[in-house]
Motif scaffolding. Sequence first.
Motif, PDB file in Angstrom:
ATOM      1  N   LEU A   1       3.491  47.787  10.196  1.00  7.61           N
ATOM      2  CA  LEU A   1       3.205  48.757   9.137  1.00  7.61           C
ATOM      3  C   LEU A   1       2.157  48.225   8.164  1.00  7.61           C
ATOM      4  O   LEU A   1       1.341  48.993   7.649  1.00  7.61           O
ATOM      5  CB  LEU A   1       4.503  49.119   8.399  1.00  7.61           C
ATOM      6  CG  LEU A   1       5.504  49.949   9.232  1.00  7.61           C
ATOM      7  CD1 LEU A   1       6.815  50.111   8.492  1.00  7.61           C
ATOM      8  CD2 LEU A   1       4.933  51.314   9.580  1.00  7.61           C
ATOM      9  N   THR A   2       2.152  46.900   7.906  1.00 11.73           N
ATOM     10  CA  THR A   2       1.141  46.306   7.030  1.00 11.73           C
ATOM     11  C   THR A   2      -0.249  46.488   7.649  1.00 11.73           C
ATOM     12  O   THR A   2      -1.219  46.837   6.959  1.00 11.73           O
ATOM     13  CB  THR A   2       1.418  44.820   6.798  1.00 11.73           C
ATOM     14  OG1 THR A   2       2.721  44.675   6.246  1.00 11.73           O
ATOM     15  CG2 THR A   2       0.394  44.209   5.866  1.00 11.73           C
TER      16      THR A   2
ATOM     17  N   VAL B   1      -5.520  49.497   7.617  1.00  9.42           N
ATOM     18  CA  VAL B   1      -6.479  50.414   8.262  1.00  9.42           C
ATOM     19  C   VAL B   1      -6.590  51.699   7.459  1.00  9.42           C
ATOM     20  O   VAL B   1      -7.690  52.211   7.204  1.00  9.42           O
ATOM     21  CB  VAL B   1      -6.053  50.701   9.723  1.00  9.42           C
ATOM     22  CG1 VAL B   1      -6.900  51.814  10.325  1.00  9.42           C
ATOM     23  CG2 VAL B   1      -6.136  49.443  10.562  1.00  9.42           C
ATOM     24  N   ASN B   2      -5.428  52.220   7.039  1.00 13.24           N
ATOM     25  CA  ASN B   2      -5.406  53.475   6.261  1.00 13.24           C
ATOM     26  C   ASN B   2      -6.139  53.298   4.935  1.00 13.24           C
ATOM     27  O   ASN B   2      -6.896  54.186   4.503  1.00 13.24           O
ATOM     28  CB  ASN B   2      -3.943  53.889   6.022  1.00 13.24           C
ATOM     29  CG  ASN B   2      -3.842  55.267   5.398  1.00 13.24           C
ATOM     30  OD1 ASN B   2      -4.562  56.181   5.795  1.00 13.24           O
ATOM     31  ND2 ASN B   2      -2.972  55.421   4.426  1.00 13.24           N
ATOM     32  N   SER B   3      -5.942  52.150   4.283  1.00  9.05           N
ATOM     33  CA  SER B   3      -6.596  51.870   3.012  1.00  9.05           C
ATOM     34  C   SER B   3      -8.110  51.784   3.190  1.00  9.05           C
ATOM     35  O   SER B   3      -8.879  52.292   2.371  1.00  9.05           O
ATOM     36  CB  SER B   3      -6.043  50.564   2.440  1.00  9.05           C
ATOM     37  OG  SER B   3      -6.726  50.232   1.265  1.00  9.05           O
TER      38      SER B   3
ATOM     39  N   GLN C   1      -9.907  53.272   5.554  1.00 12.74           N
ATOM     40  CA  GLN C   1     -10.403  54.621   5.807  1.00 12.74           C
ATOM     41  C   GLN C   1     -10.520  55.415   4.525  1.00 12.74           C
ATOM     42  O   GLN C   1     -11.522  56.110   4.306  1.00 12.74           O
ATOM     43  CB  GLN C   1      -9.466  55.340   6.798  1.00 12.74           C
ATOM     44  CG  GLN C   1      -9.597  54.865   8.221  1.00 12.74           C
ATOM     45  CD  GLN C   1      -8.593  55.541   9.137  1.00 12.74           C
ATOM     46  OE1 GLN C   1      -7.692  56.239   8.693  1.00 12.74           O
ATOM     47  NE2 GLN C   1      -8.768  55.306  10.434  1.00 12.74           N
ATOM     48  N   ASN C   2      -9.557  55.308   3.668  1.00 12.82           N
ATOM     49  CA  ASN C   2      -9.599  56.029   2.378  1.00 12.82           C
ATOM     50  C   ASN C   2     -10.763  55.528   1.518  1.00 12.82           C
ATOM     51  O   ASN C   2     -11.422  56.328   0.840  1.00 12.82           O
ATOM     52  CB  ASN C   2      -8.277  55.854   1.624  1.00 12.82           C
ATOM     53  CG  ASN C   2      -7.150  56.648   2.266  1.00 12.82           C
ATOM     54  OD1 ASN C   2      -7.393  57.598   3.014  1.00 12.82           O
ATOM     55  ND2 ASN C   2      -5.908  56.246   2.008  1.00 12.82           N
ATOM     56  N   ASP C   3     -10.990  54.199   1.550  1.00 14.94           N
ATOM     57  CA  ASP C   3     -12.106  53.639   0.758  1.00 14.94           C
ATOM     58  C   ASP C   3     -13.453  54.144   1.280  1.00 14.94           C
ATOM     59  O   ASP C   3     -14.339  54.489   0.501  1.00 14.94           O
ATOM     60  CB  ASP C   3     -12.062  52.101   0.804  1.00 14.94           C
ATOM     61  CG  ASP C   3     -10.886  51.543   0.002  1.00 14.94           C
ATOM     62  OD1 ASP C   3     -10.323  52.319  -0.818  1.00 14.94           O
ATOM     63  OD2 ASP C   3     -10.516  50.369   0.198  1.00 14.94           O
ATOM     64  N   SER C   4     -13.616  54.192   2.634  1.00 16.15           N
ATOM     65  CA  SER C   4     -14.887  54.665   3.195  1.00 16.15           C
ATOM     66  C   SER C   4     -15.104  56.153   2.918  1.00 16.15           C
ATOM     67  O   SER C   4     -16.219  56.609   2.686  1.00 16.15           O
ATOM     68  CB  SER C   4     -14.938  54.385   4.707  1.00 16.15           C
ATOM     69  OG  SER C   4     -13.935  55.138   5.364  1.00 16.15           O
ATOM     70  N   GLN C   5     -14.048  56.952   2.928  1.00 13.62           N
ATOM     71  CA  GLN C   5     -14.159  58.379   2.608  1.00 13.62           C
ATOM     72  C   GLN C   5     -14.525  58.580   1.137  1.00 13.62           C
ATOM     73  O   GLN C   5     -15.269  59.465   0.789  1.00 13.62           O
ATOM     74  CB  GLN C   5     -12.848  59.110   2.922  1.00 13.62           C
ATOM     75  CG  GLN C   5     -12.638  59.325   4.396  1.00 13.62           C
ATOM     76  CD  GLN C   5     -11.278  59.938   4.709  1.00 13.62           C
ATOM     77  OE1 GLN C   5     -10.475  60.199   3.796  1.00 13.62           O
ATOM     78  NE2 GLN C   5     -11.008  60.168   5.975  1.00 13.62           N
TER      79      GLN C   5
END
Length: 202
Positions: free
Chosen positions: A186-187, A192-194, A196-200
Amino acid sequence: MDKPTIENEEKRYNKFQWFVFVVLIPTLFTIAIVWIVLSVAGINVLKVAEEKIPFIAESNKEKEKAQSSVQLEKQIGELEAKIQDREEETSKLEDLIDSRDEAIQRSELEKEQLEKEIEELRIAQDEDKLAFKDIIRTYETMSAKKSAPIITELGDDEAVRILSNIKADTLASIMEQMNPEDAARLTKKLTVNSEQNDSQAE
């Protein structure tokens, strides 16, 4: 007997000759000269004769009336044909206007329907956000010992979504209560999710 008949015939010829030479030829000659003079003067002798002589004038008037009535009937026919064409064009234009009005009404109804659907989706989205916030608050108020096993039983996507919205100190407590494999998996997904959010956001 022969002499009186010859004399009578001569008298008759003399009278005829006198009429031809004295009356007929000068009259025709005079008419011809008058005709030529009037034509040179620019007067249409035939037209004047038609106007002055009654039976010629009447017959010409009748001819003119007949011709003018035929012309009028022809003009009336042409005008009626034009009116019919205009009526057909008007009818076509009215049909076109009616069809456009119907299309405009349909598009307005579709627009209203779409606006209602958008509003309903916004309301549902707002409700989902509120419900999700309530879920986050619930996990934050729960003890880490109880919330960790529940989160590991969820699918990875749902678990990452919840964990990425929990406060950092609560997240740390929950991760401590997970077994190392689940915590590592999960970490990694949280990282990865963090990213992606930063690049968006950029």
